[in-house]
Write an enzyme that holds these catalytic residues in place. Structure first.
Site, PDB file in Angstrom:
ATOM      1  N   GLU A  58       0.842  -1.205   0.000  1.00 44.74           N
ATOM      2  CA  GLU A  58       0.000   0.000   0.000  1.00 44.74           C
ATOM      3  C   GLU A  58       0.870   1.245   0.000  1.00 44.74           C
ATOM      4  O   GLU A  58       2.012   1.222   0.478  1.00 44.74           O
ATOM      5  CB  GLU A  58      -0.887  -0.022   1.255  1.00 44.74           C
ATOM      6  CG  GLU A  58      -1.792   1.194   1.391  1.00 44.74           C
ATOM      7  CD  GLU A  58      -2.883   1.025   2.441  1.00 44.74           C
ATOM      8  OE1 GLU A  58      -2.815   0.085   3.248  1.00 44.74           O
ATOM      9  OE2 GLU A  58      -3.810   1.866   2.439  1.00 44.74           O
ATOM     10  N   ASN A 204     -12.449  -1.359  -0.752  1.00 44.29           N
ATOM     11  CA  ASN A 204     -11.703  -1.933   0.376  1.00 44.29           C
ATOM     12  C   ASN A 204     -12.314  -1.449   1.686  1.00 44.29           C
ATOM     13  O   ASN A 204     -12.582  -0.243   1.836  1.00 44.29           O
ATOM     14  CB  ASN A 204     -10.239  -1.466   0.311  1.00 44.29           C
ATOM     15  CG  ASN A 204      -9.467  -1.775   1.588  1.00 44.29           C
ATOM     16  OD1 ASN A 204      -9.050  -2.904   1.801  1.00 44.29           O
ATOM     17  ND2 ASN A 204      -9.290  -0.772   2.452  1.00 44.29           N
ATOM     18  N   GLU A 205     -12.534  -2.338   2.588  1.00 45.16           N
ATOM     19  CA  GLU A 205     -13.064  -1.975   3.915  1.00 45.16           C
ATOM     20  C   GLU A 205     -14.151  -0.904   3.779  1.00 45.16           C
ATOM     21  O   GLU A 205     -14.073   0.167   4.394  1.00 45.16           O
ATOM     22  CB  GLU A 205     -11.939  -1.541   4.867  1.00 45.16           C
ATOM     23  CG  GLU A 205     -10.993  -2.682   5.178  1.00 45.16           C
ATOM     24  CD  GLU A 205     -10.064  -2.473   6.364  1.00 45.16           C
ATOM     25  OE1 GLU A 205     -10.017  -1.365   6.927  1.00 45.16           O
ATOM     26  OE2 GLU A 205      -9.368  -3.446   6.717  1.00 45.16           O
ATOM     27  N   TYR A 273      -6.886  -8.989  11.417  1.00 49.05           N
ATOM     28  CA  TYR A 273      -5.558  -8.724  11.970  1.00 49.05           C
ATOM     29  C   TYR A 273      -5.419  -9.356  13.361  1.00 49.05           C
ATOM     30  O   TYR A 273      -6.419  -9.574  14.053  1.00 49.05           O
ATOM     31  CB  TYR A 273      -5.315  -7.216  12.087  1.00 49.05           C
ATOM     32  CG  TYR A 273      -4.962  -6.582  10.747  1.00 49.05           C
ATOM     33  CD1 TYR A 273      -3.670  -6.653  10.259  1.00 49.05           C
ATOM     34  CD2 TYR A 273      -5.924  -5.929   9.978  1.00 49.05           C
ATOM     35  CE1 TYR A 273      -3.333  -6.087   9.042  1.00 49.05           C
ATOM     36  CE2 TYR A 273      -5.598  -5.363   8.749  1.00 49.05           C
ATOM     37  CZ  TYR A 273      -4.297  -5.443   8.292  1.00 49.05           C
ATOM     38  OH  TYR A 273      -3.967  -4.887   7.085  1.00 49.05           O
ATOM     39  N   GLU A 331      -6.435  -9.353   4.057  1.00 52.56           N
ATOM     40  CA  GLU A 331      -5.424  -8.679   4.876  1.00 52.56           C
ATOM     41  C   GLU A 331      -5.363  -9.424   6.187  1.00 52.56           C
ATOM     42  O   GLU A 331      -6.392  -9.615   6.853  1.00 52.56           O
ATOM     43  CB  GLU A 331      -5.800  -7.205   5.144  1.00 52.56           C
ATOM     44  CG  GLU A 331      -5.673  -6.311   3.940  1.00 52.56           C
ATOM     45  CD  GLU A 331      -5.952  -4.840   4.255  1.00 52.56           C
ATOM     46  OE1 GLU A 331      -5.775  -4.397   5.398  1.00 52.56           O
ATOM     47  OE2 GLU A 331      -6.364  -4.125   3.314  1.00 52.56           O
ATOM     48  N   GLN A 382       2.111  -6.048   5.611  1.00 49.41           N
ATOM     49  CA  GLN A 382       2.326  -5.748   4.199  1.00 49.41           C
ATOM     50  C   GLN A 382       3.741  -6.164   3.839  1.00 49.41           C
ATOM     51  O   GLN A 382       4.511  -6.536   4.714  1.00 49.41           O
ATOM     52  CB  GLN A 382       2.084  -4.281   3.932  1.00 49.41           C
ATOM     53  CG  GLN A 382       0.672  -3.830   4.263  1.00 49.41           C
ATOM     54  CD  GLN A 382       0.347  -2.425   3.728  1.00 49.41           C
ATOM     55  OE1 GLN A 382       1.098  -1.801   2.989  1.00 49.41           O
ATOM     56  NE2 GLN A 382      -0.817  -1.931   4.147  1.00 49.41           N
TER      57      GLN A 382
END
Ligand code: AHR
Length: 517
Positions: A58, A204-205, A273, A331, A382
């Site tokens: 990103e 995204n999100e 996460y 993610e 990432q």
């Protein structure tokens, strides 16, 4: 039945070892216990697709600018602007790479990043610090990076602040062979051949930074965008819709409840996460570590539950029985408490990667391997300098983190068939193709050595080799001062008949390559 450590077992830590027989003592405070593991060579649970070892880059901190991309005129050794060491290290290891975000994706306008570099606009990165970027890294540079390292590109489209027209045009620009104004513009910008990008994210999100919508609101917007995303030049796009935050069932139910008609997604992308916000990465306590590791059984549970929801709610694609909508873990990774001084020096969301982070990566990959049949892609967040990174950079230094080595060691699982395993106290995944069997065994405890005897049900071993990544200090890391402190080492292994034996010290990851008879 596939049994692995449960959260309770993991949290019990050394206490759980009471069930095992203490046989020897290896140095102070490290009793070794016998532990049995079994692998069923006949019970396959899906192919471990290369995309299950995917990555994410990103425009955040120094992931792109200063990390992967240093520019052609940099004093940092580079190949056409890409950091030379990063290309060398990542080549062949990255099956798929997602870009440009993350939150950044829903404020990215692809036209900013094409054409002569000196004419590209300077834009403010509103999500990650309100600093300006010169857009010198755009679509062509990203595709060039993917080609240099052998990764399949995955473009995350802007649904939050963009338009259906903008995303549709990006797809035509990338994929239409020639003869349209957009494809001719691509050729004029140096790429006559179409990029043939298959993976496209549609937002995204969108429950958060991508527009703060509810699942049903997002479904309405998604349907409008997806209507214009076509097979330009024969590259049939694999459309990926935003899935839940963790195991949020409500998001999934509302989205699919409002997905009537239209172009349904091919993939549904969950983010999960493993937070560890107690202490910064190199100051973890045993409790911080156990709390973070306890997220992995929850991730496995989320994969099973979200997959079951998709089977129930999402109509299959195509005619007849059709293809089920694929689940992505788009993610994932450890997200520790940041050190403000390090962030100031190395960029936003920079965190050190320790042996504990590597164990976490291996726990995650073992979940992913075991649930291979339920997933189509996963991307750890990432790739460079941000969160659970493979590489850390400072000037011309480029360090391979412990997590880099976990991906390197576990690569032999790719394209093999996942096998059912039974294990307690440690985490195990196994996969097989013909006579090649790969095992990954992870000891997540800080104080317990295990002498592991792995029985192969339905086959026998003709030989084996093994490697281990280990440090007994849970905060030990490959740093700029000591970049090679923790490297894979050869591990003695006994493979005979239906049994494979290795010793696993605390905080270790072992990969065993077995030749079956
Ligand atoms: O990976 C960092 C951020 O985490 C991403 O931009 C976003 O998608 C997620 O919240």
């Amino acid at each position: 039945m596939s049994v692995h450590f449960t959260r309770r077992r993991l949290l019990l830590g050394a206490g759980a070892a009471a069930a095992a027989v203490v046989t020897t003592r290896r140095g102070l405070g490290s009793p070794a216990s016998e532990l049995s593991v079994s692998v069923d060579l006949a019970r396959e649970a899906g192919t471990i697709r290369p995309e299950l070892h995917g990555h994410f880059a990103e425009h955040l901190g120094t992931c792109i600018y200063g990390g992967l991309w240093v520019g052609k005129h940099s004093s940092v050794p580079n190949v056409n602007g890409y950091r030379k060491a990063a290309i060398e290290y990542l080549k062949g290891l990255i099956p798929v790479l997602r870009w440009p975000g993350g939150c950044f994706a829903d404020d990215y306008h692809w036209r900013d990043g094409i054409g002569p570099v000196e004419k590209r606009p300077k834009r403010v990165n509103i999500h990650w610090g309100m600093y300006t970027e010169d857009d010198s890294f755009g679509t062509h540079e990203f595709i060039g990076l993917c080609r240099a390292i052998g990764a399949e590109p995955y473009l995350a489209g802007n649904l939050g602040s963009g338009s259906p027209e903008e995303l549709r045009d990006w797809m035509e620009y990338c994929n239409y062979p020639k003869g349209s104004s957009l494809s001719d513009e691509r050729a004029a910008n140096g790429s006559p051949e179409p990029f043939k990008v298959k993976y496209w994210g549609v937002g995204n999100e969108n429950w958060g930074c991508g527009g703060s919508m509810t699942g049903d609101e997002y479904a309405t917007v998604y349907r409008r965008f997806a209507n214009y995303l076509k097979s330009f030049g024969g590259t049939n796009p694999f459309l990926i819709a935003c899935g839940p935050n963790g195991n949020n069932r409500e998001w999934t139910e509302k989205f699919w409840g409002n997905m009537r008609g239209g172009r349904r997604p091919d993939g549904f992308a969950m983010h999960f996460y493993s937070n560890g916000r107690g202490n910064t990465a190199t100051h973890f306590t045993v409790e911080d570590m156990q709390q973070q590791f306890a997220s992995f059984p929850r991730i496995e549970e989320a994969i099973l539950e979200q997959r079951a929801l998709l089977d129930q709610l999402a109509p299959p694609r195509g005619r007849g029985p059709g293809q089920p909508v694929g689940l992505l873990l788009d993610e994932w990774g450890v997200w520790d408490r940041m050190d403000p001084e390090e962030e100031k020096r190395y960029g936003r969301l920079f965190q050190q990667i320790t042996i504990r982070s590597a164990v976490a990566a291996a726990l995650g990959l073992n979940v992913i391997h075991r649930q291979a049949g339920k997933l189509v892609m996963t991307n750890i967040a990432q790739i460079v300098n941000v969160l659970h990174a493979l590489l850390l950079t400072d000037g011309d230094q480029c360090v391979r983190t412990t997590t880099y080595w976990v991906y390197e060691m576990t690569k032999p699982h790719l394209t093999q068939n996942s096998l059912a395993v039974e294990a307690q106290n440690i985490s195990v995944s196994a996969s097989r193709k013909d006579k090649d069997l790969t095992l990954t065994l992870v000891n997540p405890t800080h104080d317990q050595t295990y002498n592991v005897a792995c029985s192969l049900n339905g086959g026998s071993a003709a030989g084996a080799t093994a490697r281990i990544l280990h440090d007994s200090d849970l905060n030990a890391a490959n740093t700029f001062a000591a970049p090679n402190r923790i490297l894979p080492q050869a591990l003695p292994v006994k493979a005979q008949g239906g049994s494979v034996r290795v010793d696993l010290p605390p905080l270790s990851i072992a990969t065993v390559l077995v030749k079956l008879a």
